[in-house]
Design a protein around this motif. Structure first.
Motif, PDB file in Angstrom:
ATOM      1  N   ILE A 166     -21.757   7.592  -6.022  1.00 27.43           N
ATOM      2  CA  ILE A 166     -22.091   6.720  -7.147  1.00 27.43           C
ATOM      3  C   ILE A 166     -21.966   5.253  -6.742  1.00 27.43           C
ATOM      4  O   ILE A 166     -22.796   4.411  -7.123  1.00 27.43           O
ATOM      5  CB  ILE A 166     -21.183   7.043  -8.344  1.00 27.43           C
ATOM      6  CG1 ILE A 166     -21.474   8.464  -8.845  1.00 27.43           C
ATOM      7  CG2 ILE A 166     -21.388   6.038  -9.469  1.00 27.43           C
ATOM      8  CD1 ILE A 166     -20.511   8.947  -9.910  1.00 27.43           C
ATOM      9  N   LEU A 167     -20.953   4.926  -5.947  1.00 28.95           N
ATOM     10  CA  LEU A 167     -20.809   3.555  -5.466  1.00 28.95           C
ATOM     11  C   LEU A 167     -21.998   3.132  -4.613  1.00 28.95           C
ATOM     12  O   LEU A 167     -22.469   1.995  -4.705  1.00 28.95           O
ATOM     13  CB  LEU A 167     -19.510   3.412  -4.668  1.00 28.95           C
ATOM     14  CG  LEU A 167     -18.205   3.318  -5.468  1.00 28.95           C
ATOM     15  CD1 LEU A 167     -17.022   3.145  -4.526  1.00 28.95           C
ATOM     16  CD2 LEU A 167     -18.259   2.165  -6.466  1.00 28.95           C
ATOM     17  N   VAL A 168     -22.479   4.043  -3.761  1.00 26.68           N
ATOM     18  CA  VAL A 168     -23.638   3.723  -2.923  1.00 26.68           C
ATOM     19  C   VAL A 168     -24.864   3.490  -3.794  1.00 26.68           C
ATOM     20  O   VAL A 168     -25.635   2.540  -3.568  1.00 26.68           O
ATOM     21  CB  VAL A 168     -23.884   4.847  -1.899  1.00 26.68           C
ATOM     22  CG1 VAL A 168     -25.208   4.638  -1.165  1.00 26.68           C
ATOM     23  CG2 VAL A 168     -22.742   4.930  -0.899  1.00 26.68           C
ATOM     24  N   LEU A 169     -25.071   4.337  -4.787  1.00 28.15           N
ATOM     25  CA  LEU A 169     -26.225   4.162  -5.673  1.00 28.15           C
ATOM     26  C   LEU A 169     -26.122   2.872  -6.472  1.00 28.15           C
ATOM     27  O   LEU A 169     -27.131   2.257  -6.814  1.00 28.15           O
ATOM     28  CB  LEU A 169     -26.335   5.353  -6.625  1.00 28.15           C
ATOM     29  CG  LEU A 169     -26.721   6.699  -5.999  1.00 28.15           C
ATOM     30  CD1 LEU A 169     -26.650   7.808  -7.046  1.00 28.15           C
ATOM     31  CD2 LEU A 169     -28.123   6.641  -5.394  1.00 28.15           C
ATOM     32  N   ARG A 170     -24.909   2.437  -6.755  1.00 22.36           N
ATOM     33  CA  ARG A 170     -24.707   1.243  -7.561  1.00 22.36           C
ATOM     34  C   ARG A 170     -24.739  -0.034  -6.712  1.00 22.36           C
ATOM     35  O   ARG A 170     -24.765  -1.146  -7.252  1.00 22.36           O
ATOM     36  CB  ARG A 170     -23.349   1.348  -8.263  1.00 22.36           C
ATOM     37  CG  ARG A 170     -23.122   0.318  -9.346  1.00 22.36           C
ATOM     38  CD  ARG A 170     -21.657  -0.078  -9.452  1.00 22.36           C
ATOM     39  NE  ARG A 170     -21.542  -1.456  -9.906  1.00 22.36           N
ATOM     40  CZ  ARG A 170     -21.520  -2.506  -9.107  1.00 22.36           C
ATOM     41  NH1 ARG A 170     -21.569  -2.349  -7.794  1.00 22.36           N
ATOM     42  NH2 ARG A 170     -21.440  -3.735  -9.595  1.00 22.36           N
ATOM     43  N   ALA A 171     -24.773   0.103  -5.392  1.00 23.21           N
ATOM     44  CA  ALA A 171     -24.702  -1.071  -4.517  1.00 23.21           C
ATOM     45  C   ALA A 171     -25.808  -2.066  -4.819  1.00 23.21           C
ATOM     46  O   ALA A 171     -25.646  -3.268  -4.618  1.00 23.21           O
ATOM     47  CB  ALA A 171     -24.762  -0.627  -3.059  1.00 23.21           C
ATOM     48  N   ALA A 172     -26.949  -1.566  -5.250  1.00 28.34           N
ATOM     49  CA  ALA A 172     -28.046  -2.446  -5.647  1.00 28.34           C
ATOM     50  C   ALA A 172     -28.776  -1.808  -6.815  1.00 28.34           C
ATOM     51  O   ALA A 172     -28.954  -0.590  -6.849  1.00 28.34           O
ATOM     52  CB  ALA A 172     -29.014  -2.662  -4.479  1.00 28.34           C
ATOM     53  N   TRP A 253     -20.760   2.047 -13.349  1.00 28.24           N
ATOM     54  CA  TRP A 253     -19.300   1.925 -13.238  1.00 28.24           C
ATOM     55  C   TRP A 253     -18.615   2.981 -14.123  1.00 28.24           C
ATOM     56  O   TRP A 253     -17.565   3.516 -13.754  1.00 28.24           O
ATOM     57  CB  TRP A 253     -18.835   0.534 -13.640  1.00 28.24           C
ATOM     58  CG  TRP A 253     -18.874  -0.487 -12.534  1.00 28.24           C
ATOM     59  CD1 TRP A 253     -19.555  -1.656 -12.524  1.00 28.24           C
ATOM     60  CD2 TRP A 253     -18.172  -0.415 -11.292  1.00 28.24           C
ATOM     61  NE1 TRP A 253     -19.348  -2.331 -11.352  1.00 28.24           N
ATOM     62  CE2 TRP A 253     -18.493  -1.600 -10.556  1.00 28.24           C
ATOM     63  CE3 TRP A 253     -17.315   0.511 -10.708  1.00 28.24           C
ATOM     64  CZ2 TRP A 253     -17.983  -1.872  -9.302  1.00 28.24           C
ATOM     65  CZ3 TRP A 253     -16.805   0.251  -9.445  1.00 28.24           C
ATOM     66  CH2 TRP A 253     -17.134  -0.920  -8.756  1.00 28.24           C
ATOM     67  N   ILE A 254     -19.208   3.255 -15.281  1.00 31.56           N
ATOM     68  CA  ILE A 254     -18.649   4.307 -16.144  1.00 31.56           C
ATOM     69  C   ILE A 254     -18.730   5.657 -15.438  1.00 31.56           C
ATOM     70  O   ILE A 254     -17.780   6.468 -15.488  1.00 31.56           O
ATOM     71  CB  ILE A 254     -19.389   4.337 -17.493  1.00 31.56           C
ATOM     72  CG1 ILE A 254     -19.119   3.058 -18.283  1.00 31.56           C
ATOM     73  CG2 ILE A 254     -18.977   5.558 -18.310  1.00 31.56           C
ATOM     74  CD1 ILE A 254     -19.912   2.944 -19.572  1.00 31.56           C
ATOM     75  N   CYS A 255     -19.853   5.932 -14.756  1.00 34.98           N
ATOM     76  CA  CYS A 255     -19.987   7.183 -13.991  1.00 34.98           C
ATOM     77  C   CYS A 255     -18.921   7.262 -12.904  1.00 34.98           C
ATOM     78  O   CYS A 255     -18.299   8.309 -12.696  1.00 34.98           O
ATOM     79  CB  CYS A 255     -21.376   7.274 -13.372  1.00 34.98           C
ATOM     80  SG  CYS A 255     -22.715   7.381 -14.574  1.00 34.98           S
ATOM     81  N   PHE A 256     -18.720   6.145 -12.209  1.00 32.75           N
ATOM     82  CA  PHE A 256     -17.679   6.099 -11.179  1.00 32.75           C
ATOM     83  C   PHE A 256     -16.306   6.365 -11.801  1.00 32.75           C
ATOM     84  O   PHE A 256     -15.481   7.107 -11.245  1.00 32.75           O
ATOM     85  CB  PHE A 256     -17.705   4.728 -10.491  1.00 32.75           C
ATOM     86  CG  PHE A 256     -16.596   4.528  -9.492  1.00 32.75           C
ATOM     87  CD1 PHE A 256     -16.673   5.079  -8.222  1.00 32.75           C
ATOM     88  CD2 PHE A 256     -15.469   3.783  -9.827  1.00 32.75           C
ATOM     89  CE1 PHE A 256     -15.657   4.890  -7.300  1.00 32.75           C
ATOM     90  CE2 PHE A 256     -14.441   3.595  -8.917  1.00 32.75           C
ATOM     91  CZ  PHE A 256     -14.534   4.152  -7.651  1.00 32.75           C
TER      92      PHE A 256
END
Length: 514
Positions: A166-172, A253-256
């Motif tokens: 999820i962090l990788v997907l959220r990076a951009a 961020w909620i998913c994380f």
């Protein structure tokens, strides 16, 4: 594809726990609650959250499912074993299951929606193919740890992989193609290493006859969490403000937080319950009488001090079950050795008939009676296991397919009937029933224990896609160093004139058959 594979590999078996109750009220609440919740979630695409068209079915469906859980917990004879899940290990696994499902589906849905304007549908779909590959890798690893104490830590590792994805997907926002590929692969590993293993943490905490009902309630909770949370987050992140939006980053961020929060909640429940992870006693669990491990009450360590007994009684027994070989060996060591051959005096070992009660197995006995000399010693072997029992019970036999003692008794009845057929075909026959899996290995091992001179069994001769179901006859012929006599037929009843062939290892001379 799943339906096709199911049809090709389906083997009819007696029901596990035929005394399970019928509960129309529970089924009605589950169906109505799921349909209403999903209907309301879908309306969020075109309506505001508090619009009655969306809010009433969404919240009403959640209320119905909550009512279902309360009703099943309080009723005297529940369909769903909710009360049995009110302990540390299953409850922590349910928390992980729900959080992993909600976080993974929401993350993929959110990023896929943001990427949609930038790629064709086919290109967008290919960006998420690594999720399937990651799940396959996790499934292989799960097969290695399912009977070990590492299973508990494996679920935790899955949540870590999910959070990392999820962090990788959220990076951009929107993510690049490279980030989407890497993130979806990590999410796939995370989901595969958390959701299914968590189901088995729950299943091993109850007796095996309850596993279907345990899986059903767990899967319902997982589905509702996944397909209600994702549309709600998508609604607030996209529908209200358009694409792209800063709210998308907040939603990810909620998913994380769901992934990390689920992992921490599971660990906290383990600590407060005083759980010391160990391997499950698979043989004990498959017997149907006891759970695979003892799950302590909630907050046991806080209320009663350190839980000295928790999970300490299972590792020694569970250790012999790695890979299933221990179960077969244990069964074989108790077999009678009346016909055992030690290679002295030219004595010929018995003929072992692999008998599952089918018409083809009966035809194999009859054909062997025509081909072999009369009055030879024979062992009529029926291999059994719980759940997918592996044989056809005698007409009128009633037993619980999840209870080892009852399955064994039914297998002995089937073997006894096969022995009577062998006696009628001219053999001096004895019936034995052996627990084992895979069936081909159990047959070969039994023949080795009794120094058999020949193994006789039928083969349905499946071709084409039917080969995905495997062939016991093929497994025996390829594994055994002893002569194997195969009577071939087609699916269903054998042809009136059954063709036969003998297959033997190159290390065995043809004279042995004579």
């Amino acid at each position: 594809m799943a339906l096709l594979l199911s049809l090709l590999t389906f083997e009819d078996a007696p029901p596990a726990n035929p005394s399970a109750p019928r509960d129309p009220a529970a089924l009605g609440l589950a169906a109505a609650g799921s349909v209403a919740a999903f209907w309301g979630a879908s309306e969020l695409l075109t309506h505001r959250f508090l619009d009655p068209v969306a809010a009433v079915p969404l919240l009403g469906g959640v209320a119905l499912i909550t009512l279902l859980l309360v009703y099943q917990y309080r009723t005297r004879r529940p369909l769903l074993t909710v009360r049995n899940l009110n302990s540390t290990i299953p409850l922590s696994a349910i928390v992980v299951l729900v959080c992993a499902a909600a976080a993974s589906v929401a993350a993929v849905t959110l990023t896929g929606t943001v990427l949609a304007p930038h790629y064709t549908p086919l290109h967008l779909g290919l960006l998420y193919v690594p999720e399937l590959g990651g799940a396959v890798i996790a499934a292989i690893a799960f097969g290695l740890v399912i009977s070990r104490r590492l299973l508990h830590y494996f679920v935790l590792a899955g949540m870590v992989f999910l959070a990392a994805g999820i962090l990788v997907l959220r990076a951009a926002v929107p993510p690049t193609a490279g980030l989407a590929l890497a993130g979806s692969a990590l999410v796939g590993v995370g989901v595969g290493a958390s959701v299914t293993p968590a189901l088995f943490l729950i299943g091993f905490s109850v007796r095996s006859p309850s596993i279907q009902r345990v899986f059903s309630i767990s899967e319902m909770l997982r589905a509702v969490a996944a397909f209600v949370v994702a549309p709600v987050l998508l609604h607030f992140a996209v529908t209200l403000t358009g694409l792209p939006t800063r709210a998308m980053s907040t939603a990810l961020w909620i998913c994380f937080g769901l992934a990390i929060g689920g992992a921490l909640a599971g660990v906290l429940l383990y600590v407060l319950g005083g759980v010391r992870p160990s391997a499950s006693a698979l043989h004990q669990w498959m017997g149907g009488r006891e759970p695979g491990w003892e799950s302590p009450p909630l907050l046991a360590a806080v209320r009663h001090g350190p839980a000295e007994h928790v999970l300490d009684r299972t590792p020694a027994r569970a250790g012999s079950d790695h890979g299933g070989g221990g179960r077969i060996a244990a069964s074989l060591t108790s077999l009678p050795h009346r016909h055992a051959v030690h290679g002295h005096g030219g004595h010929v070992g018995p003929v072992v008939f692999a008998y599952d009660g089918s018409d083809l197995a009966k035809a194999a006995i009859a054909e062997a009676g025509r081909q072999l000399s009369a009055k030879r010693d024979a062992l009529v072997l029926t291999v059994w296991r719980t759940f997918n029992v592996g044989f056809l019970p005698e007409p009128g036999a009633m037993f619980d397919a999840a209870c080892a003692d009852e399955v064994k008794q039914a297998a002995e009845q089937t073997a006894a009937h096969g022995a009577s057929l062998a006696e009628a075909a001219g053999f001096r026959a004895q019936a034995i029933a052996v627990e084992g899996t895979p069936i081909g290995k159990a047959i070969v091992d039994t023949a080795d224990v009794h120094q058999a001179s020949l193994i006789v069994l039928g083969s349905r001769g499946r071709a084409g896609l039917g080969l995905v179901s495997g062939s016991v006859a093929g497994a025996v012929a390829s594994r055994s160093l002893r002569p194997v006599f195969i009577v071939r037929g087609r699916d269903g009843a054998p042809a009136p004139e059954t063709s036969s062939s003998a297959t033997a290892s190159q290390a065995v001379h043809n004279e042995v058959l004579k």
